[in-house]
Motif scaffolding. Structure first.
Motif, PDB file in Angstrom:
ATOM      1  N   GLU A  90      -1.408  -2.183  -5.416  1.00  0.00           N
ATOM      2  CA  GLU A  90      -2.317  -3.002  -4.606  1.00  0.00           C
ATOM      3  C   GLU A  90      -3.709  -2.923  -5.218  1.00  0.00           C
TER       4      GLU A  90
ATOM      5  N   ARG B 234      -7.072  -1.936  -4.518  1.00  0.00           N
ATOM      6  CA  ARG B 234      -7.450  -0.958  -3.501  1.00  0.00           C
ATOM      7  C   ARG B 234      -8.648  -1.430  -2.668  1.00  0.00           C
TER       8      ARG B 234
ATOM      9  N   THR C  99       0.844  -1.193   0.000  1.00  0.00           N
ATOM     10  CA  THR C  99       0.000   0.000   0.000  1.00  0.00           C
ATOM     11  C   THR C  99       0.886   1.253   0.000  1.00  0.00           C
TER      12      THR C  99
END
Ligand code: PLP
Length: 374
Positions: A333, A335, A323
């Protein structure tokens, strides 16, 4: 002597450095929590009130936005102090519905001085005007937003806020004061999590507020000292060290991010790309507000479900699955793995580092191919 001004980039390269003979050229961290007293008690006597290492960092950040800068232990600590300082005597904080989710969570749980959060779409100026007119308000904005990279028209929002007598905050974390100057566009305060691009090496948590209002700066310092969200001297030293190379890093990251967003937009495996430089509807606005580049952060949705996006992230060989954003190393990543995040389920947020763009494109292409093969 002729008039002589120096660019923010040049000032940053020298930030914290001194010219006095026999003194260090770079600012060392000052680890003392107490300073010898001058007799009368003062804020500099104790480390919760002042530290010389913060002073160097604040001078550098202040120079970039021609403002007073107040640094905190994280972006969230800066947001909390700002909400507490601005909400007094106000009923509501108007925030973007799709901005950084912890700003919404903080406003909801903190409700500073009883001010209630109200969530709006930053494009819906009629709704914002209505909300600002419904009570004494603070307008909290973010541009570009995290994680959808939407660009808000800050000048228009600044005008609406001024007409309603509401202070406007711009969360400027994604692009920093080097690429976008919110105080020039009508903001009362420019907020930046220094944890991201500003420090740039994924090794320090820090935050800052920049403002041209000296009374607000004093109030923020007061909340910092009372609430204790102070930055440690080692963190201030690391943040200042990172900040000195911000112009070089963010220029390269922005150029690579634009090239990669353009590449992703041509891939059949990608449903949609989110980046100010490839969003036709707001491109002119983005160029006007961020004339030097659009920053290191972009998002895209893969053609598939959340599990497909997870497989793509896991298939990278160079891009780190992690992150946060703004570091010299690229990371990504999915999310939607965060419980409070409202992003589409197959959205991957990609932070572009300083690696050559060709290496990143090769890694993205192989990750898309192998992640979506199953
Ligand atoms: N603002 C934005 C836009 C962010 O993305 C973040 C963190 O991700 C913050 C504020 C909070 O910063 P910090 O993590 O330094 O508390």
């Amino acid at each position: 002597m002729t008039d002589w001004t120096v660019s923010a980039d040049a000032l940053l390269a020298h930030a914290g450095s001194g010219w006095r003979a026999g003194e260090p050229v770079v600012q060392p961290p000052v680890l003392a929590t107490i300073l010898a007293s001058a007799g009368e008690p003062g804020e500099a006597d104790y480390g919760r009130g002042a530290n010389a290492t913060w002073a160097g960092l604040e001078a550098a950040l202040g120079a970039v936005e021609a403002a007073h800068a107040v640094v905190f232990s994280s972006g969230q600590a800066a947001s909390m102090a700002l909400m507490l300082a601005l909400a007094r005597g106000r009923d509501r904080i108007v925030l973007p519905r799709d901005g950084y989710y912890n700003a919404r969570a903080l406003a909801e749980q903190l409700r500073p001085h009883g001010a209630v959060p109200v969530f709006v779409d930053q494009d819906d100026t009629a709704a914002i005007e209505e909300e600002l007119a419904a009570g004494r308000a603070v307008l909290w904005t973010e541009s570009p937003t995290n994680p959808l990279l939407r660009v808000a028209d800050l000048t228009t929002l600044g005008r609406l806020a001024a007409a309603a007598g509401a202070p406007m905050v711009v969360d400027n974390t994604v692009v920093t004061g080097l690429l976008q100057q919110p105080l020039e566009l009508g903001a009362t305060a420019s907020l930046c999590s220094l944890t991201k691009s500003a420090s740039g090496h994924s090794d320090v948590l820090a935050g800052a507020v920049m403002t041209r209002d000296p009374a607000l700066a004093d109030e923020l310092r007061n909340w910092r000292a009372l609430g204790g969200g102070v930055l440690g001297p080692m963190e201030a030293w690391l943040a200042l060290r990172g900040l000195r190379t911000l112009p070089l890093r963010i220029e390269r990251q922005s150029a690579s991010a634009l090239a990669i967003a353009t590449h992703l937009a041509e891939q059949p495996a990608v449903r949609r790309v989110y980046y100010p430089g490839v969003c036709a509807e707001t491109l002119d606005l983005a160029r006007a507000q961020m004339p030097r580049g659009f920053g290191p952060l972009l998002s895209f949705e893969v053609n598939g479900a959340a599990a497909d996006a997870d497989a793509v992230v896991a298939a990278a060989r160079l891009i780190v699955p992690a992150t946060s954003f703004g570091g010299v190393e690229s990371s990504w990543e999915r999310r939607g793995r965060w419980p409070r995040e409202t992003a589409p389920p197959a959205l991957i947020r990609l932070s572009i580092g300083i690696e050559p763009a060709a290496d990143l494109i090769a890694d993205i292409d192989q990750a898309l191919a192998s992640g979506l093969a199953g």
